[in-house]
Design an enzyme around this catalytic site. Structure first.
Site, mmCIF file in Angstrom:
data_model
loop_
_atom_site.group_PDB
_atom_site.id
_atom_site.type_symbol
_atom_site.label_atom_id
_atom_site.label_comp_id
_atom_site.label_asym_id
_atom_site.label_seq_id
_atom_site.Cartn_x
_atom_site.Cartn_y
_atom_site.Cartn_z
ATOM 1 N N THR A 1 -9.520 0.501 -9.729
ATOM 2 C CA THR A 1 -8.424 -0.614 -8.790
ATOM 3 C C THR A 1 -8.859 -1.898 -9.909
ATOM 4 O O THR A 1 -9.613 -1.819 -10.614
ATOM 5 C CB THR A 1 -9.307 -0.814 -7.466
ATOM 6 O OG1 THR A 1 -9.174 0.422 -6.748
ATOM 7 C CG2 THR A 1 -8.353 -1.992 -6.769
ATOM 8 N N GLY B 1 -13.574 0.557 -4.977
ATOM 9 C CA GLY B 1 -13.582 1.247 -3.726
ATOM 10 C C GLY B 1 -14.190 0.641 -2.820
ATOM 11 O O GLY B 1 -13.862 -0.546 -2.514
ATOM 12 N N ASP C 1 -7.701 8.441 0.509
ATOM 13 C CA ASP C 1 -8.350 7.245 1.091
ATOM 14 C C ASP C 1 -7.911 7.605 2.849
ATOM 15 O O ASP C 1 -8.574 6.954 3.421
ATOM 16 C CB ASP C 1 -7.540 6.105 0.613
ATOM 17 C CG ASP C 1 -8.590 5.390 -0.339
ATOM 18 O OD1 ASP C 1 -9.549 5.768 -0.424
ATOM 19 O OD2 ASP C 1 -8.234 4.424 -0.718
ATOM 20 N N ARG D 1 0.683 -1.229 0.282
ATOM 21 C CA ARG D 1 0.172 -0.014 -0.001
ATOM 22 C C ARG D 1 0.888 1.233 -0.019
ATOM 23 O O ARG D 1 2.007 1.161 0.666
ATOM 24 C CB ARG D 1 -0.788 -0.123 1.183
ATOM 25 C CG ARG D 1 -1.806 1.079 1.336
ATOM 26 C CD ARG D 1 -2.778 1.033 0.496
ATOM 27 N NE ARG D 1 -4.092 1.845 0.782
ATOM 28 C CZ ARG D 1 -4.958 2.078 -0.068
ATOM 29 N NH1 ARG D 1 -5.161 1.547 -1.188
ATOM 30 N NH2 ARG D 1 -6.311 2.926 0.472
HETATM 31 N N1 GLY Z 1 -8.406 3.140 -3.174
HETATM 32 C C1 GLY Z 1 -9.423 2.200 -2.995
HETATM 33 C C2 GLY Z 1 -9.130 1.388 -1.867
HETATM 34 O O1 GLY Z 1 -7.974 1.173 -1.764
HETATM 35 O O2 GLY Z 1 -10.024 0.784 -1.223
#
Ligand code: GLY
Length: 572
Positions: free
Chosen positions: A384, A477, A426, A111
């Protein structure tokens, strides 16, 4: 002499072209100028399903050439960074969950993280108002990218070397591939943003507009990938590429510096594991909320006779909606990067706690998010992309990666050819202010330098009797955990075929806003009944693009690609 150089150059091009069409692991038999989307495939030896036919083909070729599922996942991600720039990436981040043939389950967290000069209120103006244009569409919106570190952290589990695994992606970038209709449409949709946010126009800009069948060549991206091939992780996080990222930051208000890049590390984490109706579920732990949400939602329905209610029946949809509402209320309050915030995971997945959460569930009427608050515990996003891989030895891999928004913040690193993420959005940039997916949060997910922003990505593997049964994941998302929840229930409880479990209409509730999102083709009579019960319904196009491999009783691998995108399945 001149003649000699010319002859030499032509030879090099011929050799390189040959390398692409034959000889390079993972690229034989792949024609980037003519390919088809394939929604279903099956075989006993290996399966790959991803957001793009060329990426799935690269993955399956790697399996055929002696790679295992981890090799295929690495090569497929790299190919997606070229052929699916909406979300495939070098400039973003992701999560990998795997169950290995030796019985070990692993997860790798790559991440993005907040840069060292980030701070809690960095997106608030002097009046304390949140300025989401900076958390979403500016150099300041980018977290420190994690994908390349994640690929290298995956490598110890692979058979092949990075220089082999990256070669198909380099070839796709260097010699190009033809756009699908959807890709042409998506690129046309961001032309004005590309012009607005980039000082040097990237290759994705085309004045006359993109058409299906146009060839997209990405030389800068190919060169960035060659630096990774030649210098490993340092080829991205140090040297020329790092310099280009930092230079791009300086073109705007960006704060990622060379230290941030040099110090970025992927993390091996204990996967989040729990049981559901006799299956072992292996999913992503914090900083993704995905595994814990999935755990909460499945456990809140486990004591209900869902199968007897029937798929997408009023009773089932209402129960699952209320379960989703309660899980997302807890997400907003309790979930964030557990390295920085004490996330009470054990307490919020405790079965007594979850029973208590459902005490006020009323099967006759809609819950209310003003009344249903986070549980009280004592003491304590086209945007995503997902890929699923399984090999003949029993290695199963689920990977979800993201730039956050579709094409991230729409900024392409000058001369490096890849989109930057806008993952900082986020974080909870201010308590109660929704992110681009409408999700709210607070202290648990506030910005701290080095902290990872809370995700919803839910790469998941189900085991039956200790052997992989399902490999699944999706973009979307905050709709990610609910889509995976529904896909699992569709298969395990409702007995749907894998294709139906993936493709039939889905719904989503995330506590706030207090609306039930449904796909456009959701059965109208169920919606009428839900409205009568007090639900506010919002039609929301499509939900998720779930790519699944199911392992059948005879160990045949059934790969199903979601109809909602160009997702494509390969198997042999
Ligand atoms: N950017 C979407 C997620 O990581 O949930």
């Amino acid at each position: 002499m001149k003649k000699f150089y010319w002859f030499f150059a032509v030879c090099l091009v011929i050799i390189s072209c040959k390398t692409f069409t034959a000889g390079t692991p993972g690229s034989e038999g792949i024609d980037p100028y003519s390919f088809k989307v394939q929604k279903e495939a099956s075989g006993y030896n290996g399966a790959v399903v991803s957001a793009h036919p060329l990426a799935s083909k690269v993955g399956i070729q790697v399996l055929k050439n002696g790679g295992n599922a981890i090799d295929a996942a690495i090569a497929t991600q790299l190919a997606l960074a070229v052929v699916f720039p909406n979300a495939g990436n070098l400039g973003g981040g992701g999560f990998l969950v795997a169950h290995l043939k030796n019985g070990q389950s692993i997860s790798i967290d790559y991440r993005e993280k907040a840069p060292e000069n980030a701070h809690r209120d960095m997106y608030l103006d002097e009046a304390g108002e949140a300025q989401t244009q900076f958390s979403q569409y500016s150099q300041l919106s980018s977290g420190v990218p994690g994908t390349v570190a994640g690929l290298f952290a995956s490598l110890p589990y692979a058979n092949l070397s990075m220089d082999k695994l990256i070669e198909p992606a380099i070839a796709l970038a260097e010699y190009g591939f033809v756009l699908t209709e959807r890709e042409a449409r998506n690129l046309n949709g961001i032309q004005s943003d590309l012009e607005k946010y980039n000082s040097v126009l990237p290759v994705f800009v085309k004045k006359t507009g993109w058409n299906k069948g146009d060839t997209l060549i990405q030389k800068d991206l190919a060169n960035t990938m060659k630096r990774i091939r030649d210098h490993g992780q340092k080829g991205f996080y140090e040297g020329e590429t790092a310099g280009l990222i930092v230079a791009e930051m300086k073109k705007g208000n960006g704060i990622i510096n060379k230290n941030d890049l040099k110090n970025y590390q992927a993390k091996n984490r204990e996967p989040h594991v729990f049981d559901y109706r006799g299956y072992q579920v292996i999913s992503m732990p914090m900083p993704s909320s995905g595994g814990v949400l999935l755990n909460q939602m499945l456990k809140m329905v486990e004591d209900k006779p869902l199968a007897s209610y029937g798929f997408n029946s009023l009773k089932a949809v209402q129960l699952m909606t209320e379960v989703e509402r309660r899980a997302f209320a807890d997400r907003a309050e309790y979930m964030g990067d557990a390295d920085y915030y004490n996330v009470p995971v054990k307490k919020i997945v405790n079965e007594d706690y979850l029973k208590d959460r459902m005490k006020d569930f009323d099967p006759a009427k809609a819950g209310n998010s003003k009344v249903i608050q986070p549980g009280v515990i004592r003491g304590e996003s086209e945007e995503t992309t997902h890929l699923s891989v399984m090999d003949k030895e029993g290695n199963a891999v689920a990977v979800t990666t993201t730039l956050n928004g579709s094409f991230g913040n729409r900024i392409v690193v000058g001369n490096a050819g890849f989109f930057l993420n806008n993952e900082m959005d986020d974080f909870s940039i201010k308590p109660g202010v929704p992110n681009m997916f409408g999700a709210v949060g607070g202290e648990a997910n506030s910005i701290i330098p080095g902290k990872r922003m809370l995700s919803s990505m839910t790469p998941t593997i189900l085991l039956k009797n200790g052997y992989p049964f399902l490999v699944a994941g999706t973009p979307g998302g905050t709709t990610i955990p609910t889509s995976i929840f529904q896909t699992i229930v569709n298969i395990v409880d409702f007995g749907l075929s894998t294709a139906d479990a993936v493709n039939l209409p889905k719904f989503h509730h995330q506590w706030l806003p207090d609306v039930l999102q449904v796909e456009d083709n959701f059965p109208p009579h169920i919606l009428d009944s839900l409205v009568n019960m007090g639900y506010t319904i919002r039609k929301s196009g499509t939900i998720g693009r779930t790519d699944v491999i199911k392992i059948l009783a005879d160990k045949r691998l059934e790969a199903i690609a979601d109809n909602r995108g160009d997702d494509s399945a390969e198997a042999y």
